[in-house]
Design a protein around this motif. Sequence first.
Motif, PDB file in Angstrom:
ATOM      1  N   ALA A   1       0.728  -0.966  -0.159  1.00 18.17           N
ATOM      2  CA  ALA A   1       0.012  -0.019   0.006  1.00 18.17           C
ATOM      3  C   ALA A   1       0.911   1.590  -0.015  1.00 18.17           C
ATOM      4  CB  ALA A   1      -1.155  -0.020   1.230  1.00 18.17           C
ATOM      5  N   GLN A   2       1.940   1.398   0.817  1.00 23.91           N
ATOM      6  CA  GLN A   2       3.164   2.617   1.099  1.00 23.91           C
ATOM      7  C   GLN A   2       3.427   2.844  -0.829  1.00 23.91           C
ATOM      8  OE1 GLN A   2       5.140   1.284   3.688  1.00 23.91           O
ATOM      9  NE2 GLN A   2       4.343   2.392   5.845  1.00 23.91           N
ATOM     10  N   GLN A   3       3.738   1.808  -1.303  1.00 22.23           N
ATOM     11  CA  GLN A   3       4.046   1.529  -2.387  1.00 22.23           C
ATOM     12  C   GLN A   3       3.312   2.560  -3.793  1.00 22.23           C
ATOM     13  OE1 GLN A   3       5.268  -2.036  -4.271  1.00 22.23           O
ATOM     14  NE2 GLN A   3       6.766  -1.248  -5.705  1.00 22.23           N
ATOM     15  N   ALA A   4       2.259   1.932  -3.307  1.00 19.42           N
ATOM     16  CA  ALA A   4       1.330   2.073  -4.027  1.00 19.42           C
ATOM     17  C   ALA A   4       0.713   3.254  -4.403  1.00 19.42           C
ATOM     18  CB  ALA A   4       0.013   1.415  -3.977  1.00 19.42           C
ATOM     19  N   THR A   5       1.109   4.505  -3.055  1.00 16.54           N
ATOM     20  CA  THR A   5       0.779   5.567  -2.828  1.00 16.54           C
ATOM     21  C   THR A   5       1.719   6.704  -2.944  1.00 16.54           C
ATOM     22  OG1 THR A   5       0.812   5.212  -0.365  1.00 16.54           O
ATOM     23  CG2 THR A   5      -1.401   4.747  -0.887  1.00 16.54           C
ATOM     24  N   GLY A   6       3.029   5.897  -2.760  1.00 17.55           N
ATOM     25  CA  GLY A   6       4.417   7.064  -3.232  1.00 17.55           C
ATOM     26  C   GLY A   6       4.462   7.425  -1.671  1.00 17.55           C
ATOM     27  N   GLN A   7       4.432   6.770  -0.509  1.00 19.14           N
ATOM     28  CA  GLN A   7       4.621   7.578   0.766  1.00 19.14           C
ATOM     29  C   GLN A   7       5.766   8.153   1.028  1.00 19.14           C
ATOM     30  OE1 GLN A   7       3.194   6.016   4.395  1.00 19.14           O
ATOM     31  NE2 GLN A   7       1.088   7.371   4.504  1.00 19.14           N
TER      32      GLN A   7
ATOM     33  N   ALA B   1      -8.809 -10.884  16.730  1.00 15.72           N
ATOM     34  CA  ALA B   1      -8.739  -9.241  16.839  1.00 15.72           C
ATOM     35  C   ALA B   1      -7.505  -8.825  16.288  1.00 15.72           C
ATOM     36  CB  ALA B   1      -8.502  -9.868  18.910  1.00 15.72           C
ATOM     37  N   ALA B   2      -6.317  -9.399  16.461  1.00 15.72           N
ATOM     38  CA  ALA B   2      -5.602  -9.145  15.528  1.00 15.72           C
ATOM     39  C   ALA B   2      -6.085  -8.736  14.427  1.00 15.72           C
ATOM     40  CB  ALA B   2      -3.630  -9.692  16.173  1.00 15.72           C
ATOM     41  N   ALA B   3      -6.042  -9.896  13.534  1.00 17.67           N
ATOM     42  CA  ALA B   3      -6.446  -9.267  12.319  1.00 17.67           C
ATOM     43  C   ALA B   3      -7.249  -7.852  11.641  1.00 17.67           C
ATOM     44  CB  ALA B   3      -7.365 -10.738  11.807  1.00 17.67           C
ATOM     45  N   HIS B   4      -8.328  -8.471  12.476  1.00 17.96           N
ATOM     46  CA  HIS B   4      -9.535  -7.029  12.698  1.00 17.96           C
ATOM     47  C   HIS B   4      -8.219  -5.899  12.327  1.00 17.96           C
ATOM     48  CE1 HIS B   4     -12.750  -9.140  10.988  1.00 17.96           C
ATOM     49  NE2 HIS B   4     -12.530 -10.592  12.134  1.00 17.96           N
ATOM     50  N   ALA B   5      -7.938  -5.850  13.617  1.00 21.78           N
ATOM     51  CA  ALA B   5      -7.079  -4.636  14.141  1.00 21.78           C
ATOM     52  C   ALA B   5      -6.426  -4.261  13.297  1.00 21.78           C
ATOM     53  CB  ALA B   5      -6.796  -4.380  15.497  1.00 21.78           C
ATOM     54  N   ALA B   6      -5.563  -5.019  12.140  1.00 21.49           N
ATOM     55  CA  ALA B   6      -4.498  -4.518  10.940  1.00 21.49           C
ATOM     56  C   ALA B   6      -5.892  -3.767  10.277  1.00 21.49           C
ATOM     57  CB  ALA B   6      -3.735  -5.742  11.315  1.00 21.49           C
ATOM     58  N   PHE B   7      -6.432  -4.804   9.593  1.00 23.34           N
ATOM     59  CA  PHE B   7      -7.219  -4.131   8.434  1.00 23.34           C
ATOM     60  C   PHE B   7      -7.687  -3.345   8.852  1.00 23.34           C
ATOM     61  CE2 PHE B   7     -11.645  -3.964   6.765  1.00 23.34           C
ATOM     62  CZ  PHE B   7     -11.499  -4.252   5.618  1.00 23.34           C
ATOM     63  N   SER B   8      -8.150  -2.894  10.173  1.00 20.60           N
ATOM     64  CA  SER B   8      -8.971  -1.304  10.699  1.00 20.60           C
ATOM     65  C   SER B   8      -8.634  -0.667  10.294  1.00 20.60           C
ATOM     66  CB  SER B   8      -9.968  -1.289  12.075  1.00 20.60           C
ATOM     67  OG  SER B   8     -10.997  -2.734  11.881  1.00 20.60           O
ATOM     68  N   VAL B   9      -6.854  -0.291  11.060  1.00 18.07           N
ATOM     69  CA  VAL B   9      -5.833   0.145  10.409  1.00 18.07           C
ATOM     70  C   VAL B   9      -5.309   1.268   9.138  1.00 18.07           C
ATOM     71  CG1 VAL B   9      -4.119   0.800  11.466  1.00 18.07           C
ATOM     72  CG2 VAL B   9      -4.570   0.164  12.777  1.00 18.07           C
ATOM     73  N   LEU B  10      -5.197  -0.022   8.604  1.00 16.68           N
ATOM     74  CA  LEU B  10      -4.625   0.275   7.143  1.00 16.68           C
ATOM     75  C   LEU B  10      -5.952  -0.052   6.531  1.00 16.68           C
ATOM     76  CD1 LEU B  10      -2.159  -2.988   6.142  1.00 16.68           C
ATOM     77  CD2 LEU B  10      -1.763  -0.856   7.709  1.00 16.68           C
ATOM     78  N   ALA B  11      -7.292   0.252   6.753  1.00 16.14           N
ATOM     79  CA  ALA B  11      -8.230   0.274   6.047  1.00 16.14           C
ATOM     80  C   ALA B  11      -8.469   1.922   6.333  1.00 16.14           C
ATOM     81  CB  ALA B  11     -10.001  -0.270   5.949  1.00 16.14           C
ATOM     82  N   VAL B  12      -8.431   2.300   6.991  1.00 17.40           N
ATOM     83  CA  VAL B  12      -8.392   4.232   7.432  1.00 17.40           C
ATOM     84  C   VAL B  12      -6.908   4.632   6.187  1.00 17.40           C
ATOM     85  CG1 VAL B  12      -8.666   5.635   8.607  1.00 17.40           C
ATOM     86  CG2 VAL B  12      -9.695   4.107   9.519  1.00 17.40           C
ATOM     87  N   LEU B  13      -6.015   3.986   6.869  1.00 18.06           N
ATOM     88  CA  LEU B  13      -4.607   4.483   5.447  1.00 18.06           C
ATOM     89  C   LEU B  13      -4.576   4.314   4.414  1.00 18.06           C
ATOM     90  CD1 LEU B  13      -2.250   3.651   8.259  1.00 18.06           C
ATOM     91  CD2 LEU B  13      -2.622   5.731   8.571  1.00 18.06           C
ATOM     92  N   TYR B  14      -5.252   3.125   3.700  1.00 22.82           N
ATOM     93  CA  TYR B  14      -5.080   3.165   1.960  1.00 22.82           C
ATOM     94  C   TYR B  14      -6.230   2.294   1.772  1.00 22.82           C
ATOM     95  CZ  TYR B  14      -0.262   3.367   4.094  1.00 22.82           C
ATOM     96  OH  TYR B  14       0.925   3.762   4.656  1.00 22.82           O
ATOM     97  N   PRO B  15      -7.478   3.407   1.609  1.00 25.12           N
ATOM     98  CA  PRO B  15      -8.388   2.756   1.300  1.00 25.12           C
ATOM     99  C   PRO B  15      -9.214   2.672  -0.299  1.00 25.12           C
ATOM    100  CG  PRO B  15      -8.891   5.159   1.536  1.00 25.12           C
ATOM    101  CD  PRO B  15      -8.029   4.686   2.291  1.00 25.12           C
ATOM    102  N   GLY B  16      -7.904   2.449  -0.497  1.00 23.54           N
ATOM    103  CA  GLY B  16      -7.288   1.988  -2.160  1.00 23.54           C
ATOM    104  C   GLY B  16      -7.395   1.018  -1.908  1.00 23.54           C
ATOM    105  N   ASN B  17      -7.032   0.620  -1.272  1.00 23.22           N
ATOM    106  CA  ASN B  17      -6.596  -1.244  -1.207  1.00 23.22           C
ATOM    107  C   ASN B  17      -7.217  -2.134  -0.588  1.00 23.22           C
ATOM    108  OD1 ASN B  17      -3.497   1.177  -1.515  1.00 23.22           O
ATOM    109  ND2 ASN B  17      -2.628  -1.053  -1.802  1.00 23.22           N
ATOM    110  N   LEU B  18      -8.068  -1.546   0.322  1.00 32.85           N
ATOM    111  CA  LEU B  18      -9.540  -2.476   0.144  1.00 32.85           C
ATOM    112  C   LEU B  18      -9.578  -3.648  -0.031  1.00 32.85           C
ATOM    113  CD1 LEU B  18     -11.934  -0.112   1.331  1.00 32.85           C
ATOM    114  CD2 LEU B  18     -10.736  -0.840   3.118  1.00 32.85           C
ATOM    115  N   THR B  19      -9.350  -4.426  -1.458  1.00 31.91           N
ATOM    116  CA  THR B  19      -9.263  -5.574  -2.044  1.00 31.91           C
ATOM    117  C   THR B  19      -8.483  -6.051  -1.718  1.00 31.91           C
ATOM    118  OG1 THR B  19     -10.439  -4.376  -4.043  1.00 31.91           O
ATOM    119  CG2 THR B  19     -10.251  -7.017  -3.988  1.00 31.91           C
ATOM    120  N   ALA B  20      -6.939  -5.678  -1.896  1.00 31.24           N
ATOM    121  CA  ALA B  20      -6.414  -6.601  -1.164  1.00 31.24           C
ATOM    122  C   ALA B  20      -6.167  -7.288   0.212  1.00 31.24           C
ATOM    123  CB  ALA B  20      -4.763  -6.392  -1.957  1.00 31.24           C
TER     124      ALA B  20
END
Length: 644
Positions: free
Chosen positions: A39-45, A82-101
């Motif tokens: 996700a970071q690579q895709a957004t050029g962060q 719990a850990a999987a869902h927490a990771a998903f929720s954090v990254l979904a906020v940071l990189y909404p364009g990568n939700l499919t992955a």
Amino acid sequence: MKTKLQLLWSLALAGMILTVPLRATSDVAADWRAELESAQQATGQDVGGRTRADALLRNALNSVRNGLSDETVPAGISGEAAAAHAAFSVLAVLYPGNLTAFEARLAQSLATIDGSPAAIAAGRQWGEHVAATILADQGDAVALNADTFVRAAKAPDVPVILPENIAEQPVLGPGRFLFTVLAGEPGTRGHVDGPAATARFDHPGSIAVDAAGNAYVSELELHTIRKIGPDGTVTTLAGTAGQAGSADGPGGIARFNQPYGIAVDDAGNVFVSDVGNHTIRKIDPTGTVTTLAGKAGEKGHVNGLPGVSRLESPHHLAADDAGNVYFTEWPANGFSPRFRRISPDGLVTQPSITFQTHVAVTSGISYTDSWFFSLAVDHTGNVYAVNSDDFSFVDVVKLTPNAQGDYTGLSLAALPGHPADPLKSNWDWMVSGLGVDGANQVYVKNGFNQIRQYAPDGTGAVYYVGGNHGGYHYDSLAVHPSGLVFTLPEAGSERAGSIEVGLFDPAATGPVIILATGSREEARGASSNFRVWAAGGPGLSYQWYFNSAPIAGATADSFTVDSVQDATAGLYHVVVRDNSGSATSLKQKLTVRPGPSAGTGSSSRAITLPAPATPGGTGGGSLDPATSLALLLLLATAARRRTT
């Protein structure tokens, strides 16, 4: 999608308190590391953004492990869930364009958890609570997509399907789709051209197929477009492996930057959504690449002819018989997706869509604030799209053109003759692929390896994917005019790296293994649970084996090794039978993790899903992996006039 599981939450609350197991998050952290970096690579962060995002992910995982300050963790919560869902929720906020992955990673993690549905549901709610708490203290992170958690809180409860009740869904037919490897090697990544058996793929993004039986695949991370002939021979059509850029010209001279969506028209032109360049590229039959729409490095939203138009993160593509190209965009704000069209002269427009609402089917659904996850177009100009708002529904809509060039949207669930269960119902969770054959039949693929085929009048039937696929086929589906289905196994699964092709056999019967846990490495002394989800007819039964010898009394859909030791390490598999035949899973390897003893308790890793084995059952047969696509084309032609 990100459907709430609140209806199961009460089952997990027994008034007891426990600490989330310390072991759970280390494996989950490793699983999500690649998703974060991608996700970071895709957004050029920039460096600061990458550091901040990494800290947020680590804080969320650590908080799951230790429990939030001054709070207790309810009993029954799976630490890994719990850990999987927490990771998903954090990254979904940071990189909404990568939700499919991210959704694919989340589904894969959950499928391998040793825990009850209630524990998984509780893990989801606790994980989202942890992520929301972490992000609440990070204004700069939440600002990237401020309404994510607000929207999640407002999302209505909807029926949820878990692997446990997959088998309750009816198998209409009879029949199965029987798949075989067309090219590549399951579980082996690379970028090698040549014959089917020696060719290798790295990270295919999407697939398309032309009338002659040639398949085209986008290589997302290696920035190339591959072509697979009817005999399985693989060549690089355009781009050079590992060299990102934006250059037009002959195949080997051209450059792409994270090509994803792919489509092909009747004239043999291949269209590619060049996500990293914000452009749509065209490869003509000679292999020459040109930029059809947008300008490399300049994202925006401008309609117009080539040189004028501007795009932002184009993703899914479809092409019709008249030479029009349709594509979706996933803008940075995440919740304003766009559906746009390119005419044969290169003019980019954004047609309007007026959605019809149907009582008891689409009432209460807002299509104006939802995502298009996949596209297909039939031979009369109707466009089909997988549509979801990520929280409350998944639907497939039919977009019918009008005289003004705009569209009327209609849920397939509202078409005459449709079965009682609408597409927004639970079993269609993770609908991921669409295709249309030469008879205008629409194929809809969901995350649990089911294919629903719709006749032009909207009537449909459910067919399970044949064979023993223990993991998902990913979100790209392509259908040849004859009805052959081309698909990509999920990135990260044990079948990743292969391209598969399947044909519907109306006579095939017998049980089907829909989902299964896979090989894993466990700590000495830990327990380890193997699980299979299967569908079949009357008399469905199970028998587990260890190193090919039957295990006495192991006749349920799961088997647990109570204490992992050297003597219990080895190969496990299960044979599923019904009154018409049998199916055998792949052998799942259990190894002992080097290091100190784990003591008591269970251990579960987020592991990859298994590859399919040869399907069994009366009339089911199998497709020999050495069988060429040419033979399948002949079989498909003979069956072309079959009825749904």
